[in-house]
Design a protein around this motif. Structure first.
Motif: not given
Length: 573
Positions: A28, A34, A36
């Motif tokens: 990422c 983003r 998560e």
């Protein structure tokens, strides 16, 4: 396990002990999307079937430092040093009897400053071998610890103390021998810079003793080195004496250091120490006779001796440097020393020196102060005539007769008392020339312009010239090992030599012209010897002016005498 902040905790650490955190997985972070985190990995990696790997990033944060934190740290360090110093002094609380006697303690004084390296100049001098000429390099840095030189054994120290009291203090009683020996027996084994007054006084006395031994030594180098080391010990507590020590020994210490610093190329350190000693003496009301009614006769006499010694230094340095003195005669009422414990002859010598200091103060005030400079030459001439009469009366009462010139020029070693009389006689000569130059108008020459206000030449008065001839012969009487004595008396020799040379430029027909030129030769060689050391020459602007002026006057005098001898050779036969 997911933390409340949304970051994934690393295994092996509890939540509250987390040293590092990870904000995003490697993939990422690379894709700049983003991340998560979940219990199986992050949501994007799970969606695309890639391996989710987290590389820990250290997040060790330091507390934010305020603006100017470096300066604050420096102040805190200095504060700790001051607290440590005050703590050391507070641990040495005297007993009750010591507290009552501390205010009137007259342990000897702290002496001089300096002298780091001993150098010898090249060249020859028939009366002063260059190997006898150490040149002191004053170092006034205030250092509390450690002491620069180890103290000798108690037996050796006692011998040095007796040397100082027998050959110096008995003629200029700055210290009280009984009190000093009592302090020595009680404190010598534990002497340390924490007791500033006693430490300075002890090292001053030791230094003076080695300087006295240097006068008699064939090779005084080692004696001067030892004297310099003890002087550095005394100087290490100058700041404590000035700030936190209000005792009689502190005044003695500062005055003693000033005495020695008078014998250095630069008179500034001595002037500053005298000013500090005088201010401290005034703070203790030593200049007032009835300031402490509860004092015993012995304590009052000790206070008088110390004050008058500081007074002598104050007026002598003032007239020597052409600067204001610190003690006004109208603002003091202390009596002259009169203790019967002093030998009558030594007491008379001390009182004679005090009387000359009183005249020196009036000479500066009436002839060289700012107020005197606003008067006309005629007004100053009247004042000079009155001062000349006052000085003549002092000389008559002092009985300054010295042995015959043949005895002095024979090179015999002078006794301690005779050395003090020679110093007194030369101080008188300097004062006489400072008065005599105002007795009549004198045309300005190129040589005169080289001198400062305190060094201008005297007119050819008969008394001044006669006394100058006697004084210039004393050059050969100065102890060969005592270079400090020469620096202290250099102004007096210069005044005598310049008066004689100037007289020859104006009166080349004098029957003493040839002999006067011969008399000043030893002093001219002395100036050349001192000037050979570049470090000495750079530290003493006075030496530069004296040498330039004397060389110029000597050349003019020789040309005038030679011209007159060519015109009328019969007058010189």
């Amino acid at each position: 396990m997911e933390s409340q902040t949304g970051f994934r905790a690393q295994p092996g650490f509890r939540e509250e002990e987390r040293p590092v955190v990870v904000r995003a997985c490697d993939m990422c972070r690379k894709k700049k999307i983003r991340c998560e985190p979940t219990t199986q990995g992050c949501r994007p990696c799970t969606k695309y079937g890639t391996k989710c790997h987290f590389t820990p990033i250290a997040m060790k944060r330091k507390p934010r430092r305020p603006a100017g934190f470096k300066y604050i740290a420096q102040l805190e360090q200095r504060l700790l040093g001051v607290e440590a110093l005050l703590g050391d002094r507070s641990l040495e609380k005297p007993t009750v009897p010591e507290i009552s006697s501390r205010k009137e303690r007259t342990t000897p004084v702290a002496l001089l400053d300096t002298a780091a390296l001993i150098k010898s100049s090249n060249g020859s001098n028939p009366w002063m071998p260059e190997s006898m000429w150490p040149h002191y390099a004053p170092d006034l840095r205030s250092v509390s610890l450690p002491a620069r030189q180890r103290l000798p054994t108690k037996t050796v120290a006692l011998e040095l103390i007796q040397e100082t009291f027998n050959n110096y203090n008995r003629f200029l009683p700055l210290f009280d021998e009984e009190d000093f020996l009592r302090e020595f027996q009680l404190k010598y084994s534990t002497s340390n810079p924490g007791d500033a007054g006693w430490w300075a006084c002890l090292n001053v006395v030791l230094s003076i003793a080695h300087r006295l031994r240097a006068i008699r030594a064939l090779d005084p180098t080692q004696e001067h080195i030892l004297a310099s080391g003890y002087v550095q010990n005394a100087l290490s507590v100058v700041s404590e004496l000035n700030v936190s020590d209000r005792s009689l020994s502190a005044v003695q210490a500062l005055a003693g250091m000033a005495c020695i610093l008078q014998g250095t190329p630069d008179p500034e350190p001595a002037a500053m120490l005298v000013a500090a000693a005088l201010r401290l003496a005034q703070a203790m009301n030593l200049h007032r006779e009835c300031s402490s009614p509860g004092l015993t006769d012995s304590q009052a006499e000790k206070r008088r001796r110390v004050f008058w010694k500081v007074y002598i230094l104050d007026k002598d340095i003032s007239l020597r440097t052409g600067r204001p003195f610190g003690q006004d005669d109208d603002d003091m009422d202390v009596r002259l020393p009169s203790n019967a414990s002093l030998e009558p002859g030594n007491l008379d010598l001390f009182n004679c020196r005090i009387g000359l200091a009183l005249v020196q103060g009036q000479v500066y005030k009436q002839l060289y102060s700012v107020q005197a400079g606003r008067q006309t030459a005629a007004q100053r001439a009247i004042a000079a005539q009155e001062l000349s009469s006052l000085l003549s009366y002092w000389k008559f009462s002092a009985q300054l007769e010295l042995p015959e010139d043949s005895t002095i020029s024979s090179g015999l070693q002078l006794s301690g008392e005779m050395i003090h009389k020679v110093v007194l006689r030369l101080t008188y000569i300097h004062c006489l020339t400072m008065i005599d130059r105002h007795l009549r108008p004198m045309p300005q020459s190129s040589s005169n312009q080289e001198l400062s206000r305190s060094e201008k030449l005297s007119p050819p008065g008969s008394l001044c010239i006669a006394e100058s001839r006697k004084a210039i012969r004393l050059v050969e009487a100065i102890p060969q090992g005592d270079c400090s004595c020469v620096w202290m008396l250099l102004h007096a020799f210069f005044a005598a030599a310049s008066s004689m040379l100037y007289n020859l430029t104006q009166n080349p027909m004098s029957p003493n012209a040839i002999s006067d030129l011969d008399l000043v030769e030893p002093f001219l060689r002395l100036l050349e010897t001192l000037a050979r050391d570049p470090s000495t020459l750079s530290r003493s602007e006075e030496l530069v002016r004296m040498r330039r002026t004397c060389n110029s006057l000597n050349l003019e005098a020789k040309e005038a005498v030679q011209l007159f001898s060519l015109r009328s050779p019969a007058t010189l036969t």
